[in-house]
Write a protein that holds these residues in place. Structure first.
Motif, PDB file in Angstrom:
ATOM      1  N   ASP B   1       0.836  -1.195   0.000  1.00 39.44           N
ATOM      2  CA  ASP B   1       0.000   0.000   0.000  1.00 39.44           C
ATOM      3  C   ASP B   1       0.881   1.259   0.000  1.00 39.44           C
ATOM      4  OD1 ASP B   1      -2.826  -1.010   2.081  1.00 39.44           O
ATOM      5  OD2 ASP B   1      -2.318  -1.327  -0.029  1.00 39.44           O
ATOM      6  N   VAL B   2       0.417   2.236  -0.741  1.00 34.81           N
ATOM      7  CA  VAL B   2       1.105   3.522  -0.735  1.00 34.81           C
ATOM      8  C   VAL B   2       0.901   4.173   0.612  1.00 34.81           C
ATOM      9  CG1 VAL B   2       1.135   5.832  -1.727  1.00 34.81           C
ATOM     10  CG2 VAL B   2       0.741   3.844  -3.185  1.00 34.81           C
ATOM     11  N   LYS B   3       1.971   4.765   1.120  1.00 25.79           N
ATOM     12  CA  LYS B   3       1.819   5.482   2.370  1.00 25.79           C
ATOM     13  C   LYS B   3       2.367   6.886   2.193  1.00 25.79           C
ATOM     14  CE  LYS B   3       2.098   4.877   7.306  1.00 25.79           C
ATOM     15  NZ  LYS B   3       2.537   4.007   8.405  1.00 25.79           N
ATOM     16  N   VAL B   4       1.533   7.851   2.534  1.00 29.95           N
ATOM     17  CA  VAL B   4       1.940   9.243   2.529  1.00 29.95           C
ATOM     18  C   VAL B   4       1.810   9.737   3.960  1.00 29.95           C
ATOM     19  CG1 VAL B   4       1.517  11.538   1.587  1.00 29.95           C
ATOM     20  CG2 VAL B   4       1.097   9.513   0.166  1.00 29.95           C
ATOM     21  N   THR B   5       2.901  10.225   4.508  1.00 29.39           N
ATOM     22  CA  THR B   5       2.876  10.703   5.891  1.00 29.39           C
ATOM     23  C   THR B   5       3.189  12.187   5.924  1.00 29.39           C
ATOM     24  OG1 THR B   5       5.193  10.079   6.186  1.00 29.39           O
ATOM     25  CG2 THR B   5       3.537   8.462   6.831  1.00 29.39           C
ATOM     26  N   GLN B   6       2.609  12.844   6.909  1.00 30.55           N
ATOM     27  CA  GLN B   6       2.851  14.262   7.126  1.00 30.55           C
ATOM     28  C   GLN B   6       3.390  14.433   8.528  1.00 30.55           C
ATOM     29  OE1 GLN B   6      -1.052  15.358   4.530  1.00 30.55           O
ATOM     30  NE2 GLN B   6      -0.094  17.086   5.564  1.00 30.55           N
ATOM     31  N   SER B   7       4.295  15.380   8.692  1.00 26.90           N
ATOM     32  CA  SER B   7       5.089  15.469   9.921  1.00 26.90           C
ATOM     33  C   SER B   7       4.255  15.767  11.163  1.00 26.90           C
ATOM     34  CB  SER B   7       6.176  16.532   9.758  1.00 26.90           C
ATOM     35  OG  SER B   7       5.612  17.749   9.289  1.00 26.90           O
ATOM     36  N   SER B   8       3.179  16.505  11.014  1.00 27.09           N
ATOM     37  CA  SER B   8       2.364  16.859  12.170  1.00 27.09           C
ATOM     38  C   SER B   8       0.895  16.725  11.820  1.00 27.09           C
ATOM     39  CB  SER B   8       2.630  18.304  12.615  1.00 27.09           C
ATOM     40  OG  SER B   8       4.000  18.517  12.852  1.00 27.09           O
ATOM     41  N   ARG B   9       0.078  16.300  12.767  1.00 23.69           N
ATOM     42  CA  ARG B   9      -1.369  16.307  12.557  1.00 23.69           C
ATOM     43  C   ARG B   9      -1.961  17.664  12.929  1.00 23.69           C
ATOM     44  NH1 ARG B   9      -4.202  11.670  12.033  1.00 23.69           N
ATOM     45  NH2 ARG B   9      -5.752  13.147  11.274  1.00 23.69           N
ATOM     46  N   TYR B  10      -1.425  18.248  13.998  1.00 21.29           N
ATOM     47  CA  TYR B  10      -1.890  19.547  14.455  1.00 21.29           C
ATOM     48  C   TYR B  10      -0.679  20.428  14.749  1.00 21.29           C
ATOM     49  CZ  TYR B  10      -6.231  16.993  15.197  1.00 21.29           C
ATOM     50  OH  TYR B  10      -7.343  16.212  15.023  1.00 21.29           O
ATOM     51  N   LEU B  11      -0.811  21.700  14.359  1.00 21.82           N
ATOM     52  CA  LEU B  11       0.292  22.630  14.553  1.00 21.82           C
ATOM     53  C   LEU B  11      -0.289  23.992  14.903  1.00 21.82           C
ATOM     54  CD1 LEU B  11       3.332  22.107  14.181  1.00 21.82           C
ATOM     55  CD2 LEU B  11       3.106  22.929  11.829  1.00 21.82           C
ATOM     56  N   VAL B  12       0.293  24.646  15.914  1.00 18.76           N
ATOM     57  CA  VAL B  12      -0.122  26.001  16.278  1.00 18.76           C
ATOM     58  C   VAL B  12       1.102  26.892  16.202  1.00 18.76           C
ATOM     59  CG1 VAL B  12      -1.141  27.470  18.034  1.00 18.76           C
ATOM     60  CG2 VAL B  12      -1.924  25.112  17.785  1.00 18.76           C
ATOM     61  N   LYS B  13       1.006  27.952  15.423  1.00 16.68           N
ATOM     62  CA  LYS B  13       2.128  28.877  15.240  1.00 16.68           C
ATOM     63  C   LYS B  13       1.642  30.311  15.451  1.00 16.68           C
ATOM     64  CE  LYS B  13       5.242  25.845  14.114  1.00 16.68           C
ATOM     65  NZ  LYS B  13       6.472  25.652  14.928  1.00 16.68           N
ATOM     66  N   ARG B  14       2.597  31.191  15.595  1.00 16.96           N
ATOM     67  CA  ARG B  14       2.271  32.608  15.777  1.00 16.96           C
ATOM     68  C   ARG B  14       2.517  33.370  14.478  1.00 16.96           C
ATOM     69  NH1 ARG B  14       0.356  33.692  20.388  1.00 16.96           N
ATOM     70  NH2 ARG B  14       0.902  32.466  22.202  1.00 16.96           N
ATOM     71  N   THR B  15       1.782  34.446  14.306  1.00 15.30           N
ATOM     72  CA  THR B  15       1.937  35.303  13.140  1.00 15.30           C
ATOM     73  C   THR B  15       3.388  35.718  12.979  1.00 15.30           C
ATOM     74  OG1 THR B  15      -0.298  36.149  13.438  1.00 15.30           O
ATOM     75  CG2 THR B  15       1.177  37.442  12.072  1.00 15.30           C
ATOM     76  N   GLY B  16       3.891  35.594  11.741  1.00 16.20           N
ATOM     77  CA  GLY B  16       5.259  35.987  11.446  1.00 16.20           C
ATOM     78  C   GLY B  16       6.269  34.864  11.531  1.00 16.20           C
ATOM     79  N   GLU B  17       5.888  33.743  12.143  1.00 13.02           N
ATOM     80  CA  GLU B  17       6.810  32.616  12.247  1.00 13.02           C
ATOM     81  C   GLU B  17       7.012  31.953  10.889  1.00 13.02           C
ATOM     82  OE1 GLU B  17       5.093  30.607  16.120  1.00 13.02           O
ATOM     83  OE2 GLU B  17       7.110  29.827  15.696  1.00 13.02           O
ATOM     84  N   LYS B  18       8.151  31.336  10.698  1.00 12.09           N
ATOM     85  CA  LYS B  18       8.416  30.514   9.518  1.00 12.09           C
ATOM     86  C   LYS B  18       7.978  29.095   9.858  1.00 12.09           C
ATOM     87  CE  LYS B  18      11.937  29.798   5.975  1.00 12.09           C
ATOM     88  NZ  LYS B  18      13.280  30.189   5.502  1.00 12.09           N
ATOM     89  N   VAL B  19       7.167  28.506   8.978  1.00 10.77           N
ATOM     90  CA  VAL B  19       6.561  27.209   9.259  1.00 10.77           C
ATOM     91  C   VAL B  19       6.959  26.212   8.174  1.00 10.77           C
ATOM     92  CG1 VAL B  19       4.408  25.956   9.644  1.00 10.77           C
ATOM     93  CG2 VAL B  19       4.595  28.362  10.339  1.00 10.77           C
ATOM     94  N   PHE B  20       7.343  25.032   8.611  1.00  9.72           N
ATOM     95  CA  PHE B  20       7.706  23.965   7.683  1.00  9.72           C
ATOM     96  C   PHE B  20       6.716  22.810   7.845  1.00  9.72           C
ATOM     97  CE2 PHE B  20      11.881  25.340   6.228  1.00  9.72           C
ATOM     98  CZ  PHE B  20      12.255  26.246   7.200  1.00  9.72           C
ATOM     99  N   LEU B  21       6.110  22.405   6.740  1.00  7.54           N
ATOM    100  CA  LEU B  21       5.267  21.211   6.733  1.00  7.54           C
ATOM    101  C   LEU B  21       5.955  20.177   5.843  1.00  7.54           C
ATOM    102  CD1 LEU B  21       1.697  22.768   6.298  1.00  7.54           C
ATOM    103  CD2 LEU B  21       2.965  22.316   8.400  1.00  7.54           C
ATOM    104  N   GLU B  22       6.138  18.988   6.422  1.00  7.29           N
ATOM    105  CA  GLU B  22       6.881  17.963   5.702  1.00  7.29           C
ATOM    106  C   GLU B  22       5.952  16.838   5.252  1.00  7.29           C
ATOM    107  OE1 GLU B  22      10.509  19.933   6.415  1.00  7.29           O
ATOM    108  OE2 GLU B  22      10.161  18.151   5.184  1.00  7.29           O
TER     109      GLU B  22
END
Lengths: 112, 114
Positions: B1-22
């Motif tokens: 089976d193909v598996k696609v994973t994402q680094s976080s299920r839930y993320l809370v950041k502040r305005t102006g922060e640099k955010v990485f989604l993997e």
């Protein structure tokens, strides 16, 4: 411009009754057509697709979809709905290289 | 089976922060995609990549960038997060050897920007 429309935001059906979730696509080109299902807080799962040939396509979990070229529609159907079918359903069309066009989604509520 | 994973299920950041989604896929797919999902708007394509180091803008690329240094990994970057980027982010991959192959989706990352 290519587009996909799902005219109903929500569909309500009683368990055991047949269900239909509607989808129409724009007429420019001959797209490949897909249905996906999304359960709460999850990604999309592939249900079925139309490529060519038979206008009735069978997919996962007892779902099927009917392609109608003259009406540019690709409606999702199931003869007997289950409560567990309650979810968000997306229709998608692929016209060229890599671009998929998604409808806005239809929430299916199946009541016991 | 193909598996696609994402680094976080839930993320809370502040305005102006640099955010990485993997996003990582394990099926050697050439194509990878980033979408955002908002109620009533369906899925909107942010960026896609058709091969390593290759990318193309989707429908709503403003405020986002991407990186694909390895075939299995596709990163979405919010250079300076804003509240209007609060959304569900979905990654997908696809085998492009056939024009009618479907996409496989990850579980999604629900990002909240405060």
């Amino acid at each position: 411009a290519q587009s996909v429309a799902q005219p109903e935001d929500q569909v309500n059906v009683a368990e055991g009754n047949p269900l239909t979730v509607k989808c129409t696509y724009s007429v420019s080109g001959n797209p490949y057509l897909f249905w996906y299902v999304q359960y709460p807080n999850r990604g999309l799962q592939f249900l079925l697709k139309y490529i060519t040939g038979d206008n009735l396509v069978k997919g996962s979990y007892g779902f099927e979809a009917e392609f109608n070229k003259s009406q540019t529609s690709f409606h999702l159907k199931k003869p007997s709905a289950l409560v567990s079918d309650s979810a968000l359903y997306f229709c998608a069309a692929k016209y060229n290289f890599n671009k998929f066009y998604f409808g806005s989604g239809t929430k299916l509520n199946v009541k016991p | 089976d193909v598996k696609v994973t994402q680094s976080s299920r839930y993320l809370v950041k502040r305005t102006g922060e640099k955010v990485f989604l993997e996003c990582v896929q394990d099926m050697d797919h050439e194509n990878m995609f980033w979408y955002r999902q908002d109620p009533g708007l369906g899925l909107r394509l942010i960026y896609f990549s058709y091969d390593v180091k290759m990318k193309e803008k989707g429908d709503i690329p403003e405020g986002y960038s991407v990186s694909r240094e390895k075939k299995e990994r596709f990163s979405l970057i919010l250079e300076s997060a804003s509240t209007n980027q609060t959304s569900m982010y979905l990654c997908a991959s696809r085998d492009n050897r056939s024009p009618y192959n479907e996409q496989f989706f990850g579980p999604g990352t629900r990002l909240t920007v405060l």
